[in-house]
Design a protein around this motif. Structure first.
Motif: not given
Length: 500
Positions: A95-99, A141-144, A159-164, A51-53
């Motif tokens: 940006y769309a990949d950065l929730p 830092e965290q990835d997008a 795909d948000l697998n890399r997010s965070g 939920l954080v990502d």
């Protein structure tokens, strides 16, 4: 060519290239920087998103201690300043990949300050002497996430697998002056990260990638305007990016144009870069301290623990191989270039010393030469690398012990190795099964020598008449007659006696 004389010849004279790299290295950790979601590569899209990502309302980040530990250890490995007080900042952009609509990074107070890395001389690449490349900082830092444009005809999927996922951004000084230096820097940095265990360095999977900053100038002049080419994911592509971008900039300047500070992308299929967007300055991101995270304060016990956990690093290991084991500079550099090779060699060395009842230093040259020349060569023919080898260090040690004891000759050992790789059988089993033991029976060898000398009486006359180079011919004929199994030392001794 000395290190700083890589020049590009333009229409108006020589140009110098100035290069700085920002390497993004994914931190080796089971979970993300601020959440407990997994980080393994290759999972189904959106299968590793907490939920954080996903930036659900009310979710608060909790810092992952292991990610900090790995970044500190990396800083220590490049002799960098470790900042006991650091702070996280929000870098705001949409940006769309950065929730979240922002990335948590460290602009003003990074975890790791100034350090450096030595790149090695490489005559083939035109690097004539070692050179120190300054490293300005490492921040965490965290990835997008990742946009996927090829899944649907009219829509992009996300795909948000890399997010965070935790990244170390390792920022070099603009100290590199040729594509070869930049390539050497990335290779050396990757080796250090893999030795430390803080990043797997897998550029194909995106766990290490470089933003390549390039500018050109007339030698001795001020730095020119730079461009930044994003997310370059191999050493070869880093070098190709620099080559193309430097030549492009020179063409623009020589035709009266100006270089725009911008972000570009490298296209591997054409070897060219193209413009992506104009480069933002820090104020465009509206950085401010992250209100959800306290400053990070490290204590001495934590730093001590990080330092004590560091392995022997490539430069120290190479020096030890040269000074204590007596290996050549070339062999020592090959064996320490990759952490897997060094580990394999050390297992082989220990097993070889034990099998032959000798000290490691006494068998180091034998083990190193065999690994680099014989095993690497045989694996290369099969299109394999050391990690795919069916021959283990202890199996290699057994083969070397058979050579050391005179049970088989060096040339027979090559055949045995090929069969070991083919069948997975041990050296001892193959030697017994195929009757490859070296013949040391002086009676049998003497009889063969007598026959060779009788069959070549004319050459014996020539030898005794002073044509000593024929000695090798007699050795070769004897070995051939005994199918390579005669002990060469015994053959030499008997021939010397018979030929007087």
């Amino acid at each position: 060519m000395t290190m700083s004389t890589y020049r590009i010849q333009g229409a108006t004279g020589e140009w110098e290239v100035v290069i700085g790299l920002e390497v993004h290295a994914q931190v080796t950790s089971q979970s993300k920087l601020f959440s407990g979601a997994a980080t393994a590569f290759g999972a189904e899209p959106n299968a590793q998103v907490s939920l954080v990502d996903a930036a659900m309302p009310g979710m608060l980040p909790v810092l992952n201690k292991e990610c900090i530990r790995q970044a500190v250890r990396t800083g220590m490995a490049i002799d960098a300043q470790i900042n006991k007080w650091s702070r996280f900042d929000r870098k705001n952009y949409f940006y769309a990949d950065l929730p979240q609509g922002y990335q948590i990074s460290q602009l003003y107070h990074p975890l790791v300050g100034e350090g450096s890395l030595m790149i090695d001389a490489d005559e083939k690449a035109g690097i004539s002497e070692p050179k120190t490349i300054g490293i300005e900082r490492i921040h965490v830092e965290q990835d997008a996430g990742k946009l996927m444009h090829d899944q649907h005809p009219t829509m992009s999927y996300i795909d948000l697998n890399r997010s965070g996922v935790a990244l170390m951004e390792i920022v070099s000084r603009p100290d590199m002056r040729s594509p070869a230096e930049a390539g050497a820097y990335v290779r050396k940095l990757r080796a250090i990260l893999r030795y430390v265990g803080s990043c797997d360095g897998n550029m194909e999977e995106g766990s290490m990638r470089a933003d390549v900053n390039v500018s050109v100038r007339k030698p001795g002049e001020e730095f020119g305007t730079r461009t930044e080419t994003k997310n370059v994911n191999s050493v070869r592509f880093v070098m190709a990016t620099i080559e193309f971008e430097a030549n492009r900039q020179i063409d623009v300047l020589e035709s009266g144009g100006t270089i725009v500070q911008e972000t570009r992308l490298f296209d591997p299929s054409t070897g060219t870069t193209r413009s992506m967007r104009s480069k933002e300055d820090a104020h465009d991101y509206r950085y401010f301290p992250d209100p959800d995270l306290l400053p990070l304060v490290l204590d001495d016990a934590f730093l001590e623990d990080c330092r004590n956990s560091l392995p022997e690093l490539p430069d120290a290991k190479r020096a030890r191989y040269e000074n204590e084991l007596g290996l050549s500079a070339y062999n020592a550099s090959v064996l320490t270039a990759e952490v897997e090779t060094a580990r394999w060699f050390e297992l082989l060395l220990g097993e070889t010393a034990t099998a032959q009842g000798k000290q490691p230093a006494e068998v180091a040259k034998q083990a190193a030469n065999w690994l680099i020349s014989e095993l690497f060569g045989a694996l290369n023919k099969l299109g394999k690398n050391l990690e795919d080898s069916s021959v283990s260090p202890s199996a290699g040690a057994e083969l070397l012990a058979l050579v050391g004891k005179g049970t088989i000759s060096g040339s027979i050992a090559k055949q045995v190795l090929e069969k070991m790789l083919e069948t997975g059988d041990s050296a001892g089993v193959i030697v017994e099964r195929e009757g490859l033991k070296q013949e040391s029976d002086t009676g049998a060898i003497e009889a063969t020598v007598d026959k060779v000398l009788t069959d070549n009486a004319d050459k014996v006359e020539q030898y005794r008449g002073g044509k000593e180079a024929l000695f090798g011919f007699f050795v070769g004929q004897t070995m051939k007659a005994m199918q390579g199994k005669a002990n060469p030392q015994v053959v030499n001794e008997i021939l010397k006696t018979k030929l007087g």
